[in-house]
Design a protein around this motif. Structure first.
Motif: not given
Ligand code: NDP
Ligand code: MG
Length: 379
Positions: A106-119
């Motif tokens: 959902s975050a990526l589809e809406s163009g956000k920059t995601v600081a990703l910890a969840n692997k």
């Protein structure tokens, strides 16, 4: 000023993310926080940070969040809705497990920059993640300390000139425990990590090296490097967070005292760097850094991960899903420590599903993997 949403704000990554944001309140505003069921802690965080949105997956805690002056989102779609809020610039993703997948997409589809910890999300659905990035224009900056290190080291050369990645691993509490003794270790012993203080599931995964197995796949999918070019090195001091070797023999490494706040902050401030309140690395004091080959026999999680990555579609989901189920069984004292890898091996050997094309497919394979892991235990 950047507006930041923290998914999984009540967890180990989430609380450290709030600390980092609090230390840089001139640059970041906490726009929203989200949790699974811990409404009490979420309400405390809301009082301290005054976010515009509060999201909670479990409807049972909704009452606790009233009167805090924030818009409340409740239910399974609360985190994905928060992750795609129009006024959010950055999303810190610290939800644990496969439940992190939908909010990530959902975050990526809406163009956000995601600081990703969840692997787990990217391991199980790398194709869907890639498609969401292409459709929505979002991007991922890794928070997992090994991936953050590789991301930084890769800046020293061209991707085409990478010879191999070296993922470091502390080796966990049972680094030197022999095979017979491993069969008898308890969940309480496995929950005592020698270096990092993390959530329960990832701490068990660090003891079995399933965490490293997930990271082999995570690195491959994040950086487009095949499994044959990814090695694991045991490094008990956890000072070198990972390394990249280039074709000319040059090796780049990123070092610091082990503290997740640095990796979280770097993903938030990238490409800038700012002061970070962590202990400074004093190599003279540390004295020696040691490195060993991992023991593939005592820790089957590694070979299983390479096998899952080779197939690359169904088996990574089976690896992750069966492991999550087996970790639950182990924590509830239903199976022994060494049975975790047996459950995963069984699920990977018996899963019979087509390549996933949608979130529903991924969730279906995940469910089947858990069923297989549980059925192995009942045998
Ligand atoms: P924790 O168990 O400490 O925290 C998990 C967070 O996710 C909590 O806030 C929890 O809420 C929330 N959550 C769980 N289920 C849901 C759901 N269905 N919807 C919304 N929120 C939910 O885990 P960690 O912080 O240790 O790890 C988080 C992720 O980061 C994992 O994927 C892990 O592998 C990764 N990671 C963690 C590191 C660490 O140092 N901890 C290092 C590198 C990666 P609640 O409190 O209500 O249950
Ligand atoms: Mg890690």
């Amino acid at each position: 000023m950047k507006n930041v949403v923290v998914l999984g704000s009540t967890g180990s990554i989430g609380t450290q993310a709030l600390e980092v944001l609090g230390a840089h309140s001139d640059k970041f505003r906490l726009l929203g926080i989200s949790a699974g069921s811990n409404a009490e802690m979420l309400a405390r965080q809301a009082k301290a940070f005054r976010p515009k949105y509060i999201a909670l997956a479990d409807p049972a805690g909704a009452e606790e969040l009233k009167g805090l002056g924030a818009e409340i989102l409740i239910g399974a779609d609360a985190a994905p809705r928060l992750a795609s809020m129009e006024d959010a610039d950055l999303v810190v993703h610290g939800i644990s497990g496969i439940s992190g997948l939908v909010p990530l997409l959902s975050a990526l589809e809406s163009g956000k920059t995601v600081a990703l910890a969840n692997k787990e999300g990217i391991v199980c659905a790398h194709r869907l993640v890639q498609e969401a990035i292409e459709r929505g224009g979002g991007k991922i900056l890794p928070v997992d300390s090994e991936q953050s290190a590789i991301f930084q080291c890769l800046c020293m050369g061209n991707r085409a000139d990478v010879k191999r990645l070296m993922l470091t691993a502390s080796g966990g509490p049972f680094r030197e425990t022999d095979k017979e003794a491993l069969k008898r270790v308890t969940a309480a012993e496995a929950l005592k990590h020698p270096v990092w203080n993390m959530g329960g599931k990832i701490t068990i995964d660090s003891a079995t090296l399933f965490n490293k197995g997930l990271e082999i796949m995570e690195a491959s999918f994040l950086f487009g490097i095949p499994g044959e070019k990814i090695d694991v090195l045991i490094h008990p001091q956890s000072i070198v967070h990972s390394m990249v070797e280039f074709v000319d023999g040059s090796v780049a490494a990123q070092l610091s005292m082990p503290d997740m706040r640095l990796a979280i902050q770097y993903a938030l401030t990238y490409p800038e760097r700012r002061e970070c309140r962590i202990d400074r690395l004093d190599l003279a004091r540390v004295g020696a850094l040691s490195f060993f080959e991992p023991d593939f026999e005592r820790f089957p999680a590694l070979s299983l991960a390479y096998a899952a990555l080779k197939e690359g579609e169904v088996l990574p989901i089976a690896y992750n899903g069966a492991n999550e189920a087996a970790v639950n069984l182990f924590m509830n004292e239903k199976i022994g420590f060494c049975d975790i890898s047996s459950c995963v091996e069984y699920a990977m050997g018996h899963i019979d599903c087509k390549e996933p094309r949608s979130i529903e497919d991924v969730i279906g394979i995940d469910r089947e993997s858990r069923r297989l892991a549980n059925s192995f235990f009942r045998k």
